[in-house]
Design an enzyme around this catalytic site. Structure first.
Site, PDB file in Angstrom:
ATOM      1  CG  ASP A   2      -2.079   0.916   1.132  1.00 51.12           C
ATOM      2  OD1 ASP A   2      -2.307   1.471   0.036  1.00 51.12           O
ATOM      3  OD2 ASP A   2      -2.774   1.108   2.145  1.00 51.12           O
TER       4      ASP A   2
ATOM      5  CG  HIS B 283       0.469   2.279  -9.442  1.00 50.19           C
ATOM      6  ND1 HIS B 283       0.198   1.958  -8.136  1.00 50.19           N
ATOM      7  CD2 HIS B 283      -0.607   2.970  -9.881  1.00 50.19           C
ATOM      8  CE1 HIS B 283      -0.996   2.433  -7.798  1.00 50.19           C
ATOM      9  NE2 HIS B 283      -1.494   3.054  -8.838  1.00 50.19           N
TER      10      HIS B 283
ATOM     11  CG  LEU C  37       9.251 -17.265  -3.712  1.00 46.41           C
ATOM     12  CD1 LEU C  37       8.954 -17.314  -2.212  1.00 46.41           C
ATOM     13  CD2 LEU C  37       9.807 -15.882  -4.083  1.00 46.41           C
TER      14      LEU C  37
HETATM   15  C1  FPP Z   1      -1.425   0.373  -3.564  1.00 48.90           C
HETATM   16  O1  FPP Z   1      -1.081   1.710  -3.568  1.00 48.90           O
HETATM   17  C2  FPP Z   1      -1.080  -0.273  -4.802  1.00 48.90           C
HETATM   18  C3  FPP Z   1      -1.957  -0.764  -5.751  1.00 48.90           C
HETATM   19  C4  FPP Z   1      -3.413  -0.752  -5.627  1.00 48.90           C
HETATM   20  C5  FPP Z   1      -1.444  -1.332  -6.977  1.00 48.90           C
HETATM   21  C6  FPP Z   1      -0.320  -2.241  -6.676  1.00 48.90           C
HETATM   22  C7  FPP Z   1       0.598  -2.474  -7.768  1.00 48.90           C
HETATM   23  C8  FPP Z   1       1.925  -2.673  -7.572  1.00 48.90           C
HETATM   24  C9  FPP Z   1       2.622  -2.566  -6.276  1.00 48.90           C
HETATM   25  C10 FPP Z   1       2.773  -3.044  -8.674  1.00 48.90           C
HETATM   26  C11 FPP Z   1       2.823  -4.514  -8.891  1.00 48.90           C
HETATM   27  C12 FPP Z   1       1.705  -4.863  -9.727  1.00 48.90           C
HETATM   28  C13 FPP Z   1       1.619  -5.910 -10.557  1.00 48.90           C
HETATM   29  C14 FPP Z   1       0.358  -6.022 -11.311  1.00 48.90           C
HETATM   30  C15 FPP Z   1       2.689  -6.917 -10.761  1.00 48.90           C
HETATM   31  P1  FPP Z   1      -2.239   2.786  -3.657  1.00 48.90           P
HETATM   32  O2  FPP Z   1      -2.440   3.150  -5.087  1.00 48.90           O
HETATM   33  O3  FPP Z   1      -3.449   2.255  -2.972  1.00 48.90           O
HETATM   34  O4  FPP Z   1      -1.604   3.968  -2.870  1.00 48.90           O
HETATM   35  P2  FPP Z   1      -2.369   5.076  -2.008  1.00 48.90           P
HETATM   36  O5  FPP Z   1      -3.130   4.354  -0.949  1.00 48.90           O
HETATM   37  O6  FPP Z   1      -1.249   5.907  -1.471  1.00 48.90           O
HETATM   38  O7  FPP Z   1      -3.256   5.834  -2.943  1.00 48.90           O
END
Ligand code: FPP
Length: 253
Positions: free
Chosen positions: A28, A45, A139
């Protein structure tokens, strides 16, 4: 003992840590990481993918057997269309850019979540990466994509109800073991430890059944800042916990 396992055990011993067999991570804070730097959320991201690579290599080095990451929740559809498309594209790009490395490192990939609402290209990609890595023995990387814990439980219930309706099962055959086999995570041990980054302290519909007795560790840093230092801090906290699984006798993790 394989060479890989021996090296992993040495690394863990040196750090004096207990290593969870199954680690789950709620990645997150990508958006907040980007906002704090005056960047677009999509840049957060992209950095999140780099942090995911660091996590995978740490899990290999320290001998974690299964790692589950929450990469797109079934609730994330409510985000702006462009951001949803970007995250879907990230999964494509991640597989395209990292499949060779995953194969080279003996990583088996399983993608859990609903396949409804995913386009054919994405379904093919998921099948392809699962098939190509199926024989790997290192893994296990479990990517929760279009995943929601409540809908996983509903789907499992429906599957069992169908088996009963078809006469393949009796209602009294439904118990925790048959239920677990109907979940996406069939055959995977429950997570020992769930880490959530960015300071939020919620499950957010992640592994609701499987997380019943997981230890929870919350980390203040946003996901793109995750690395060995944060990984070790979380494992140290986990190593100090006494796990009782509802009993009174203390068992260490
Ligand atoms: C949370 O941060 C992240 C997500 C909802 C997307 C997660 C994606 C990745 C970590 C990259 C890896 C992905 C794949 C498909 C391999 P947020 O956007 O909720 O952050 P915020 O809460 O600060 O808005």
């Amino acid at each position: 003992m394989s060479m890989e396992t021996a090296i992993a055990e040495k690394a863990a011993d040196r750090a004096g840590l207990r290593i969870p067999a199954h680690l789950a991570v709620i990645m997150d804070g990508n958006g907040r990481w980007a906002k704090a730097r005056g960047k677009q959320r999509t840049e957060g991201h992209l950095e999140g993918v780099k942090a995911l690579r660091r996590l995978i290599s740490l899990c290999i080095r320290y001998g974690v057997e299964h790692v589950t990451v929450f990469s797109f929740s079934s609730e994330n559809w409510s985000r702006p269309r462009d951001e949803v498309n970007f995250i879907f594209g990230l999964l494509h790009r991640f597989v395209a850019s990292d499949l060779a490395t995953l194969l080279h490192n003996n990583v088996r990939v399983r993608i859990i979540g609903s396949r409804d609402g995913l386009d054919d290209g994405l379904r093919r990609l998921i099948d392809d990466v699962e098939v190509k890595t199926a024989l790997n023995t290192g893994l296990e990387l479990i990517v929760a994509f279009n995943y929601g814990g409540k809908s996983e439980i509903v789907e499992a219930s429906r599957r069992l109800a169908q088996a009963v309706a078809a006469g393949r099962m009796k209602p009294e055959d439904i118990d925790e073991a048959t239920f677990e086999r109907a979940l996406y995570t069939s055959g995977v041990p429950d997570p020992d430890l769930i880490i959530r980054t960015s300071g939020e302290q919620r499950f957010s519909n992640f592994l609701l059944w499987q997380g019943a007795y997981s230890e929870l560790v919350f980390i203040e840093e946003n996901w793109p800042d995750f690395g060995e230092e944060t990984f070790l801090r979380a494992l140290e906290e986990y190593s100090g916990r006494k796990r009782r699984f509802g009993g009174i006798e203390t068992r260490s993790p």
